[in-house]
Design an enzyme around this catalytic site. Structure first.
Site, short mmCIF file in Angstrom:
data_model
loop_
_atom_site.label_atom_id
_atom_site.label_comp_id
_atom_site.label_asym_id
_atom_site.label_seq_id
_atom_site.Cartn_x
_atom_site.Cartn_y
_atom_site.Cartn_z
N GLU A 277 -41.73 -38.64 9.40
CA GLU A 277 -41.58 -39.83 8.55
C GLU A 277 -40.15 -40.34 8.45
O GLU A 277 -39.92 -41.54 8.42
CB GLU A 277 -42.06 -39.56 7.11
CG GLU A 277 -43.50 -39.15 6.98
CD GLU A 277 -43.62 -37.66 6.80
OE1 GLU A 277 -44.52 -37.22 6.09
OE2 GLU A 277 -42.80 -36.92 7.39
N ASP B 14 -45.61 -34.99 6.64
CA ASP B 14 -45.67 -34.02 5.54
C ASP B 14 -47.05 -33.37 5.41
O ASP B 14 -48.08 -34.00 5.71
CB ASP B 14 -45.31 -34.71 4.22
CG ASP B 14 -43.82 -35.02 4.13
OD1 ASP B 14 -43.04 -34.42 4.89
OD2 ASP B 14 -43.44 -35.86 3.29
N ASP C 69 -49.57 -32.89 3.45
CA ASP C 69 -50.45 -33.24 2.34
C ASP C 69 -51.30 -34.44 2.73
O ASP C 69 -51.26 -34.90 3.87
CB ASP C 69 -49.64 -33.52 1.06
CG ASP C 69 -48.61 -34.63 1.24
OD1 ASP C 69 -48.66 -35.35 2.27
OD2 ASP C 69 -47.76 -34.80 0.35
N GLU D 74 -51.10 -37.59 1.94
CA GLU D 74 -50.33 -38.77 2.33
C GLU D 74 -49.78 -38.60 3.74
O GLU D 74 -49.80 -39.53 4.55
CB GLU D 74 -49.20 -39.01 1.32
CG GLU D 74 -48.82 -40.45 1.11
CD GLU D 74 -49.93 -41.28 0.49
OE1 GLU D 74 -50.01 -42.48 0.82
OE2 GLU D 74 -50.73 -40.74 -0.30
N TYR E 60 -41.47 -27.61 0.85
CA TYR E 60 -42.00 -28.93 0.51
C TYR E 60 -42.18 -29.07 -0.99
O TYR E 60 -42.73 -28.19 -1.65
CB TYR E 60 -43.33 -29.15 1.23
CG TYR E 60 -43.84 -30.56 1.15
CD1 TYR E 60 -43.03 -31.63 1.51
CD2 TYR E 60 -45.12 -30.82 0.70
CE1 TYR E 60 -43.49 -32.93 1.45
CE2 TYR E 60 -45.61 -32.12 0.63
CZ TYR E 60 -44.78 -33.17 1.01
OH TYR E 60 -45.25 -34.46 0.93
N ARG F 259 -43.81 -31.34 -2.91
CA ARG F 259 -45.03 -31.90 -3.52
C ARG F 259 -46.14 -30.88 -3.35
O ARG F 259 -46.80 -30.82 -2.32
CB ARG F 259 -45.40 -33.24 -2.89
CG ARG F 259 -44.37 -34.32 -3.16
CD ARG F 259 -44.80 -35.69 -2.64
NE ARG F 259 -43.80 -36.70 -2.91
CZ ARG F 259 -42.81 -37.03 -2.07
NH1 ARG F 259 -42.73 -36.40 -0.90
NH2 ARG F 259 -41.94 -37.94 -2.39
N HIS G 11 -50.57 -25.10 -0.24
CA HIS G 11 -49.14 -25.14 0.06
C HIS G 11 -48.49 -23.89 -0.50
O HIS G 11 -49.07 -23.12 -1.23
CB HIS G 11 -48.50 -26.36 -0.60
CG HIS G 11 -48.99 -27.66 -0.06
ND1 HIS G 11 -48.69 -28.86 -0.67
CD2 HIS G 11 -49.75 -27.97 0.99
CE1 HIS G 11 -49.25 -29.85 0.00
NE2 HIS G 11 -49.91 -29.32 1.01
#
Length: 741
Positions: free
Chosen positions: A7, A80, A82, A84, A303, A305, A350
């Site tokens: 990203e 990432d 997740d 998103e 990470y 989140r 995670h």
């Protein structure tokens, strides 16, 4: 040469340093496609099919990714780990599909940006998780349906500023703030009393301790008046005191688990006084990496989140080595601890937020980081190391005390408590402040107690009665609002920062110090939306939708099925809301449940004086409430004269009051509610002013004497409370005198 797509440019730079010349690394700069910015973009009739547009610059970037994909051997999607990130990867594949020529892109996920983690991910490349993609798309479509269909109803219904918006989770968060503020405004404090005695041993009168009255005749002490206290004080002052029971327990305080997203946001708010937005921004910088001498760009934390408290075994072993090196074997548990994830809607498995290497101690890292980065990194490091240490050990001592006169025990039991820390354990690294608040059950908490034995005589030094009033709940702070959202299963930790940012930006709430105060616009928007969409913006429904979305991510529910079940009641409510908006436009009233400044200064603490609206109308109060409780009535000269010439209580009740509504000028009428009769505006529900029945004039200050209901039943009290605390039993109508006699 293989292609890796991430990203951000910072992440791309770090990966280039790890992987060398065999890989080309490009960044998408976030999402390259999204729903269109100025239209719904969802075909409801076609099973909610979304239409995606390139974001600004996205088309040019997609062309560059296409060219790179065409030349690449294998395309790796390293966004990432997740929902998103999975969705960004899916959008990239859709945008460059024509250049893949049948090649299947490979998905790689890693929770820390280090060479070992990235290389391990490449060795375990897999296909895209379409369930996660569906879950993200369902969330995005749900939010678009609410935002683009409910918000226009607000624009038509409310005569307010431009940019009013409703949100599936945003509005529920606003509702929590509004309902808390109303609970505070309408809170009616109740008087109660505490009674403590100051004692010591006969042989050591310097070490005094306090014990609190906790039982009377074997029942919990519940003292509600000064008369009760005076009676007890007169009895116990000349009494003899002795210990009745001494109980000593050895207890442990276990460390907190390593940080999750919401826990990090809460701790940063408490310890660093940061907003959740700033916390996530700085954490992102630490995750994506900083330049370290001899290492290049390296990610310093995992990470950020995450809902998980899981820690990888190699990281645990590294932490254990650090603990032995700096604090010794006695601080190391026999087995590495494992923590259960507390979140109701925990997402993918995670890791918790932790340093990528515990060997990078905060002191050594500080010179390579900005002040903000260094501060946040230190707390992440401390929390992680502490989570792998032994618990603190302490002694809790509880002493029960009896008193007697003439050899007979009085029916009063006093209790004192003390705490002695024996072994700091994890608190060496992550300090925890013991609560110093007094406890109703344990008397004055955490005091130093002398060594006491059963039936030991004690010396009384003082008797200390204290009048108190019940406290309203505190206003939400950013930290406590995040806690409440997580506890109720509303939204995702990764979205809390943007939710709070929107509430502030729309001026639905405002910061006052650390507190969030709902503003007039916030009250009006919330009331309209909750009235017109009672199910959509109900807390339980929103939490259930989060579980439905998680069901999609787990492959247990279909996206279309969930969207249909959501949209059917929404469509029906939209029709009714549009009709209501056509009928009447709501004006945002000045000061309505708001915080209008008066330009005056609080005489007690120097804070700003604001106009508030409570259960009994408008009044002046300190903006620092509940920390400062100063209040004052708002009364014009005309109103004062009218109060002086008012007729009997019966006449006032029959007429409903000759004055118009102080809020809108409408007629005041008598209504009957849950707690009996009260005054109300005839324009209700457009005007929600209400007040208690005026039954006479306060004999102490000349203010209105009003009827109220407390824990002990109906009583008459001064409307100027708490400035004037006069209260009395109701007087039967035949015994009342006209107040002008």
């Amino acid at each position: 040469m293989d292609l890796i797509i991430v990203e951000s440019p910072t992440k791309a730079k770090a990966l280039r340093g790890f992987l060398g010349r065999g890989y080309r690394v490009l960044a998408t700069m976030g999402h390259i496609r999204d729903l269109p910015p100025k239209e719904l973009g969802v075909d409801i009739e076609a099973d909610f099919h979304p239409t995606y547009w390139f974001r600004r610059g996205g088309k040019k970037l997609a062309g560059r990714l296409k060219d790179a994909a065409q030349e690449a051997g294998t395309v790796y999607l390293a966004t990432d780990p997740d929902r998103e990130g999975e969705a960004i990867a899916w959008h990239v594949v859709e945008a460059v599909r024509s250049a893949l020529h049948g090649k299947e892109p490979r998905r790689i996920t890693f929770h820390e940006i280090t060479g070992d983690a990235v290389k391990a991910a490449l060795a375990k490349a897999h296909s895209l998780d379409t369930d996660l993609v569906d879950a993200q798309q369902a969330r995005r479509i749900l939010d678009r349906l609410v935002g683009y269909q409910v918000s226009p109803v607000l624009w038509e219904a409310i005569d307010g500023p431009k940019g009013l918006s409703a949100g599936r989770v945003q509005t529920v968060a606003l509702r929590l703030v509004v309902e808390r503020d109303r609970e505070i405004e309408t809170f009616d404090p109740e008087e109660y009393w505490l009674l403590e005695v100051d004692l010591s041993k006969l042989t050591d009168q310097d070490l005094r301790f306090r014990a609190r009255l906790v039982e009377i005749h074997g029942e919990k002490a519940d003292l509600r008046s000064e008369e009760e206290i005076r009676t007890i004080v007169d009895l116990i002052t000349p009494a003899d005191y002795r210990t009745h029971r001494v109980k000593r327990n050895r207890k442990r305080r276990h460390p907190y688990p390593p940080y999750t997203t919401s826990a990090l946001q809460r701790d940063a708010a408490h310890k660093l006084h940061w907003s959740s937005s700033k916390t996530m921004r700085v954490a992102q910088q630490l995750y994506e990496g900083v330049e370290l001498p001899g290492e290049g760009t390296v990610g310093l934390i995992t990470y950020m989140r995450t809902d998980s408290t899981h820690v990888a075994e190699p990281a645990q072993q590294e932490a254990r080595d650090i603990i032995v090196r700096y604090w010794g074997e006695d601080h190391l548990p026999a087995e590495p601890p494992h923590y259960k994830t507390a979140s109701k809607v925990a997402q993918e498995a995670h890791e918790a937020i932790r340093p990528t290497s515990a060997l990078r101690v905060p002191k050594a890292m500080r010179e390579h980081l900005t002040d903000d980065q260094a501060s946040l990194y230190e707390w992440i490091w401390r929390r992680f190391i502490a989570s792998q240490m032994n618990p603190a050990v302490y002694h809790d001592t509880t002493v029960d005390v009896l008193c007697s006169r003439g050899g007979e025990d009085l029916p009063y039991l006093f209790r004192a408590s003390g705490r002695e820390l024996l072994f700091k354990g994890f608190m060496e690294v992550y300090p925890v402040r013991w609560s110093q608040k007094s406890s109703h059950k344990l008397g004055s908490a955490n005091q130093d107690l002398p060594s006491l034995t059963m039936d030991e005589p004690l010396l009384l030094h003082d008797v200390l009665p204290e009048q108190r009033f019940s406290e309203p709940p505190s206003h939400f702070t950013e930290s406590s609002l995040i806690t409440e959202l997580e506890k109720r299963g509303i939204g995702r930790p990764s979205t809390y920062a943007s939710i709070i940012r929107t509430l502030l930006k729309r001026k639905y709430v405002q910061r006052s110090g650390k507190s969030f105060l709902a503003q007039p616009l916030g009250f009006v928007v919330c009331d309209f939306l909750v009235e017109q969409f009672p199910d959509l913006f109900a807390v339980p429904f929103t939490a259930e939708m989060e579980e439905e979305l998680d069901g999609i991510a787990r492959g247990e529910r279909s996206r279309v099925e969930v969207l249909r079940s959501f949209y059917s009641p929404l469509a029906a409510a939209l029709d009714a809301a549009r009709r209501a908006a056509h009928q009447e436009t709501i004006t945002v009233p000045e000061g309505h449940e708001g915080r209008d400044g008066t330009g005056e200064t609080c005489p007690e603490c120097g804070g700003d004086v604001v106009i508030r609206t409570g259960k009994y109308g408008k009044f002046k109060g300190c903006a620092r409430f509940p920390r400062c409780r100063w209040t004052s009535t708002i009364k014009s000269e005309e109103e004062s004269e009218q109060a002086g010439s008012q007729g009997s209580a019966d006449e006032t009740a029959d007429a409903g009051g000759s004055d118009g509504c102080p809020k809108c000028g409408g007629e005041i009428v008598i209504r009957r509610g849950k707690y009996g009769q009260f005054r109300s505006c005839s324009n209700y529900p457009r005007c929600d002013w209400s007040g208690p029945l005026v039954v006479g004039i306060c004999p102490k200050c000349g203010g209105d004497l009003v009827e109220r209901k407390g824990k002990m039943g109906i009583f008459w009290g001064c409307s100027s409370y708490p400035d004037c605390r006069h209260r009395q039993r109701p007087v039967p109508a035949e015994k009342q005198e006209s107040p002008d006699r």
